[in-house]
Design an enzyme around this catalytic site. Sequence first.
Site, PDB file in Angstrom:
ATOM      1  N   PHE A 151       0.828  -1.183  -0.041  1.00  0.00           N
ATOM      2  CA  PHE A 151       0.032  -0.094  -0.003  1.00  0.00           C
ATOM      3  C   PHE A 151       0.749   1.271   0.191  1.00  0.00           C
ATOM      4  O   PHE A 151       0.282   2.214  -0.363  1.00  0.00           O
ATOM      5  CB  PHE A 151      -0.816  -0.010   1.252  1.00  0.00           C
ATOM      6  N   LYS A 175      -1.264  -7.096  -9.192  1.00  0.00           N
ATOM      7  CA  LYS A 175      -2.306  -7.310  -8.042  1.00  0.00           C
ATOM      8  C   LYS A 175      -1.889  -6.004  -7.077  1.00  0.00           C
ATOM      9  O   LYS A 175      -0.880  -6.296  -6.341  1.00  0.00           O
ATOM     10  CB  LYS A 175      -1.915  -8.680  -7.495  1.00  0.00           C
ATOM     11  N   GLU A 178      -4.859  -3.628  -1.890  1.00  0.00           N
ATOM     12  CA  GLU A 178      -6.485  -3.439  -1.778  1.00  0.00           C
ATOM     13  C   GLU A 178      -6.690  -2.191  -0.936  1.00  0.00           C
ATOM     14  O   GLU A 178      -7.882  -1.792  -0.977  1.00  0.00           O
ATOM     15  CB  GLU A 178      -7.235  -4.746  -1.382  1.00  0.00           C
ATOM     16  N   SER A 228       5.431  -7.056   3.313  1.00  0.00           N
ATOM     17  CA  SER A 228       5.968  -7.242   4.518  1.00  0.00           C
ATOM     18  C   SER A 228       6.874  -8.506   4.560  1.00  0.00           C
ATOM     19  O   SER A 228       6.575  -9.392   3.515  1.00  0.00           O
ATOM     20  CB  SER A 228       4.815  -7.371   5.436  1.00  0.00           C
ATOM     21  N   CYS A 283       9.640   2.113   3.077  1.00  0.00           N
ATOM     22  CA  CYS A 283      10.464   0.687   3.599  1.00  0.00           C
ATOM     23  C   CYS A 283      11.830   1.184   3.863  1.00  0.00           C
ATOM     24  O   CYS A 283      12.608   0.711   4.270  1.00  0.00           O
ATOM     25  CB  CYS A 283      10.413  -0.221   2.138  1.00  0.00           C
ATOM     26  N   GLU A 384       8.780  -4.178  12.902  1.00  0.00           N
ATOM     27  CA  GLU A 384       8.668  -2.979  12.233  1.00  0.00           C
ATOM     28  C   GLU A 384       7.488  -1.968  12.693  1.00  0.00           C
ATOM     29  O   GLU A 384       6.204  -2.395  12.464  1.00  0.00           O
ATOM     30  CB  GLU A 384       8.441  -3.508  10.851  1.00  0.00           C
TER      31      GLU A 384
HETATM   32  P1  NAD Z   1       1.700  -6.515   2.954  1.00  0.00           P
HETATM   33  O1  NAD Z   1       2.595  -7.876   3.182  1.00  0.00           O
HETATM   34  O2  NAD Z   1       0.636  -6.682   3.850  1.00  0.00           O
HETATM   35  O3  NAD Z   1       0.626  -6.770   1.440  1.00  0.00           O
HETATM   36  C1  NAD Z   1       1.508  -6.716   0.352  1.00  0.00           C
HETATM   37  C2  NAD Z   1       0.726  -7.272  -0.583  1.00  0.00           C
HETATM   38  O4  NAD Z   1       0.625  -8.816  -0.334  1.00  0.00           O
HETATM   39  C3  NAD Z   1      -0.618  -6.761  -0.930  1.00  0.00           C
HETATM   40  O5  NAD Z   1      -0.835  -6.809  -2.234  1.00  0.00           O
HETATM   41  C4  NAD Z   1      -1.606  -7.519  -0.178  1.00  0.00           C
HETATM   42  O6  NAD Z   1      -2.774  -7.857  -0.889  1.00  0.00           O
HETATM   43  C5  NAD Z   1      -0.764  -9.016  -0.072  1.00  0.00           C
HETATM   44  N1  NAD Z   1      -0.998  -9.675   1.050  1.00  0.00           N
HETATM   45  C6  NAD Z   1      -1.277  -9.427   2.142  1.00  0.00           C
HETATM   46  N2  NAD Z   1      -1.351 -10.603   3.231  1.00  0.00           N
HETATM   47  C7  NAD Z   1      -1.344 -11.423   2.469  1.00  0.00           C
HETATM   48  C8  NAD Z   1      -1.469 -12.998   2.544  1.00  0.00           C
HETATM   49  N3  NAD Z   1      -1.662 -13.514   4.045  1.00  0.00           N
HETATM   50  N4  NAD Z   1      -1.232 -13.870   1.511  1.00  0.00           N
HETATM   51  C9  NAD Z   1      -1.070 -13.507   0.477  1.00  0.00           C
HETATM   52  N5  NAD Z   1      -0.917 -12.119   0.020  1.00  0.00           N
HETATM   53  C10 NAD Z   1      -1.152 -11.085   0.820  1.00  0.00           C
HETATM   54  O7  NAD Z   1       2.335  -5.280   3.137  1.00  0.00           O
HETATM   55  P2  NAD Z   1       1.675  -3.821   3.322  1.00  0.00           P
HETATM   56  O8  NAD Z   1       1.378  -3.561   4.580  1.00  0.00           O
HETATM   57  O9  NAD Z   1       0.871  -3.471   1.773  1.00  0.00           O
HETATM   58  O10 NAD Z   1       3.155  -3.081   3.058  1.00  0.00           O
HETATM   59  C11 NAD Z   1       3.873  -2.500   3.932  1.00  0.00           C
HETATM   60  C12 NAD Z   1       5.008  -3.409   4.041  1.00  0.00           C
HETATM   61  O11 NAD Z   1       5.636  -3.564   2.868  1.00  0.00           O
HETATM   62  C13 NAD Z   1       6.036  -3.109   5.076  1.00  0.00           C
HETATM   63  O12 NAD Z   1       6.602  -4.179   5.607  1.00  0.00           O
HETATM   64  C14 NAD Z   1       7.226  -2.441   4.231  1.00  0.00           C
HETATM   65  O13 NAD Z   1       8.557  -2.384   4.816  1.00  0.00           O
HETATM   66  C15 NAD Z   1       7.018  -3.309   2.964  1.00  0.00           C
HETATM   67  N6  NAD Z   1       7.688  -2.560   1.964  1.00  0.00           N
HETATM   68  C16 NAD Z   1       9.008  -2.932   1.584  1.00  0.00           C
HETATM   69  C17 NAD Z   1       9.709  -2.368   0.442  1.00  0.00           C
HETATM   70  C18 NAD Z   1      10.947  -2.883  -0.024  1.00  0.00           C
HETATM   71  O14 NAD Z   1      11.503  -2.355  -0.991  1.00  0.00           O
HETATM   72  N7  NAD Z   1      11.529  -3.790   0.566  1.00  0.00           N
HETATM   73  C19 NAD Z   1       8.974  -1.637  -0.237  1.00  0.00           C
HETATM   74  C20 NAD Z   1       7.705  -1.158   0.216  1.00  0.00           C
HETATM   75  C21 NAD Z   1       6.991  -1.497   1.185  1.00  0.00           C
END
Ligand code: NAD
Length: 500
Positions: A151, A175, A178, A228, A283, A384
Site C-alpha cells: 500500500f 495485483k 487492496e 512485509s 520501506c 517494524e
Molecule cells: P503486505 O505484506 O501486507 O501486503 C503486500 C501485498 O501482499 C498486498 O498486495 C496484499 O494484498 C498481499 N497480501 C497481504 N496479506 C497476504 C497474505 N496473507 N497472503 C498473500 N498475500 C497477501 O504489506 P503492506 O502492509 O501493504 O506494505 C507495507 C510493508 O511492505 C512493510 O513491511 C514495508 O516495509 C514493506 N515494503 C517493502 C519495500 C521494499 O522495497 N523492501 C517497499 C515497500 C514496502
Amino acid sequence: MSITDITHWISGTPDPGEGERRQEVYNPATGEVSGSLHLGDERDLQKTLEAARAAADSWSEASLSRRMAVLFKFRELVHSHTQELAAIITAEHGKVLSDAAGEVGRGLEVVEFACALPQTLKGEYTEQISSGIDVFSFRQPLGVVAGITPFNFPAMVPLWMAPLAIATGNAFVLKPSERDPSASLLLAELWKEAGLPDGVFQVLHGDKEIVNGLLTHELVDAISFVGSTPIARHVYETGTRHGKRVQALGGAKNHAVVMPDADLDLAADHLSAAAFGSAGERCMAVSVAVAVGDAAEQLVAKVGERARSITVGEGTQDGVEMGPLITPASQDRVRRLVTEAEQDGAAVVVDGRDLVVTGHEEGFFVGPTVLDRVTEAMSAYEEEIFGPVLAVVRVDTLEDAISLINANPYGNGTAIFTGSGHSARTFQSRVTVGMIGVNVPVPVPAAQHSFGGWKDSLFGDHHIYGPDGVRFYTRGKVVTQRWPAQNDESGASLNFPSNG
Ligand code: NAD
C-alpha cells in the site's frame, strides 16, 4: 460522499469481474469510505492470465523499436498526469500531495531507464572462438509476470516493475494493494493511451486468494513481490515451489548511525525527514537512530525540536507536512509499540499517540514520536513499527553500532552521518545491509542501479529495477554457430568437441 466502484482492468478495459466479494477503501484522513473494490476470484484469475498469455506471445515478437515507442509515450503521459496520480494517491493513502508527486517522479526514473533498453539489452558476440565458430548470447522475455505490491507506494512500486517487464517483452499482471488500488487503474489507462496492446498490462484486484492463485497458476512464469517480510517469505517459498522465478522484497528496520563528528544539525534535519516523511510508512524510512558516544544528548534534543514542529493533517491541505496512517489497525499498532517501549523503560521525548487533528477527528492520525534509550529487547525495536516513530538507541562506539545493525534480521537500508571518510568506509564495508547512505538518510538507488535489501528484507537472487530488473525479467540464450563452406570436409569426430 459518493463511493467509487473500483474494477479490475482486463484485456484493455475496466471489468468488474465475476468475484462477488468486495472490500471498502478509505480516505484515511477523514476515516470515510471512498470506494468499493471488486475482489477477484478464480474465474477472474483464469480470464486475466489467459489474456496475458495470448498478449505475451505477440508482444514478445514486437520489435524493440515498437516497444520503445510505447515506453516513450508512456513516459510523457505519466509525466503529464503526475498531479492527477498524486491526487488519487493522497485520497487513498493519505501522504501529502508533494510526496505523492515525488513517488511518481521516482517511478518515472524507471520508465526512463526502460526507454534505454535497446542499449541495456545488447548481447555479447565472440567471433572465431574456435575455427569457423562464433558464439553469441542474448536474452529473451519470460512470458507472464505478476507484480504484487504494497500500500505504501501505490504508483512507484508498480513502476519499479511493469516498465522493465513490459519493455523486455513480457505481459504484466498487477495485483495492487487492496488499500489504495485506484492509482493502478490510471496507470492502466495511460499504458493503453500510449499504444500498449490490450492484455500486456492488466490489473487484477484481490487479497490472499488472488495472490495464492498467482503463485501456483501454471500460466504465471515469474513473480515480483514487494510487501512485509512474512508475506514475502510465503510468496518466495510458494512461488519457487511451483517452478516460478520469484523476487520478494520484504520489510525493514533501517538504522542511521550518528557519529560524534557528524554535523548534528544536518543529521537531525535528515533524520526527522526520513523518520516522519510519509508518516514513517516507507520501506526506507529511518526508524532507528544509533547515537554513538556523546552525539546522543544533542541529537535527541535537536530531533525532538524538529518533530514537535511538524504540521500534521490532511495531505491535500497547504502547509501540511505529514498525513495519517493507512488504517485504524496501523494506528493501534504504533500506539501500542510506543506504550510498550515506555513501560519497558524508554523515554518518550515527543509523544504523538494522542494527536487529534481538528476537523479530522475520525482520521487515522498519530503524531511524530521520538523514543530515547530504546534497547534491543523492546518490542518497538524488534517489530517494524511502520509509523512516525524514531527510536534512539545509544551505543559507545562505531563497532557497537555495526554489531547492532548486523544482528538485526532486516537489512534493507542504513546510513551513517559522519565527518570521517574512514568511519564511512569501515561502515559501508562491514554492514550486512543492501543499501547504504553516507550522509544520505534514505539511500534509494537511482534507476540506473538496482534496489534491494539483504537478509529478511529480500528473498531471491535479484534486486529490483535497474540492471537486475532487466536480468530478472529475461533469460539468457547462448548460440554456438558454424557456417561451413559448401565443400568443407573437416568432418566430425566422436571425441568431446574441443576448441582449435
Ligand atoms: P503486505 O505484506 O501486507 O501486503 C503486500 C501485498 O501482499 C498486498 O498486495 C496484499 O494484498 C498481499 N497480501 C497481504 N496479506 C497476504 C497474505 N496473507 N497472503 C498473500 N498475500 C497477501 O504489506 P503492506 O502492509 O501493504 O506494505 C507495507 C510493508 O511492505 C512493510 O513491511 C514495508 O516495509 C514493506 N515494503 C517493502 C519495500 C521494499 O522495497 N523492501 C517497499 C515497500 C514496502
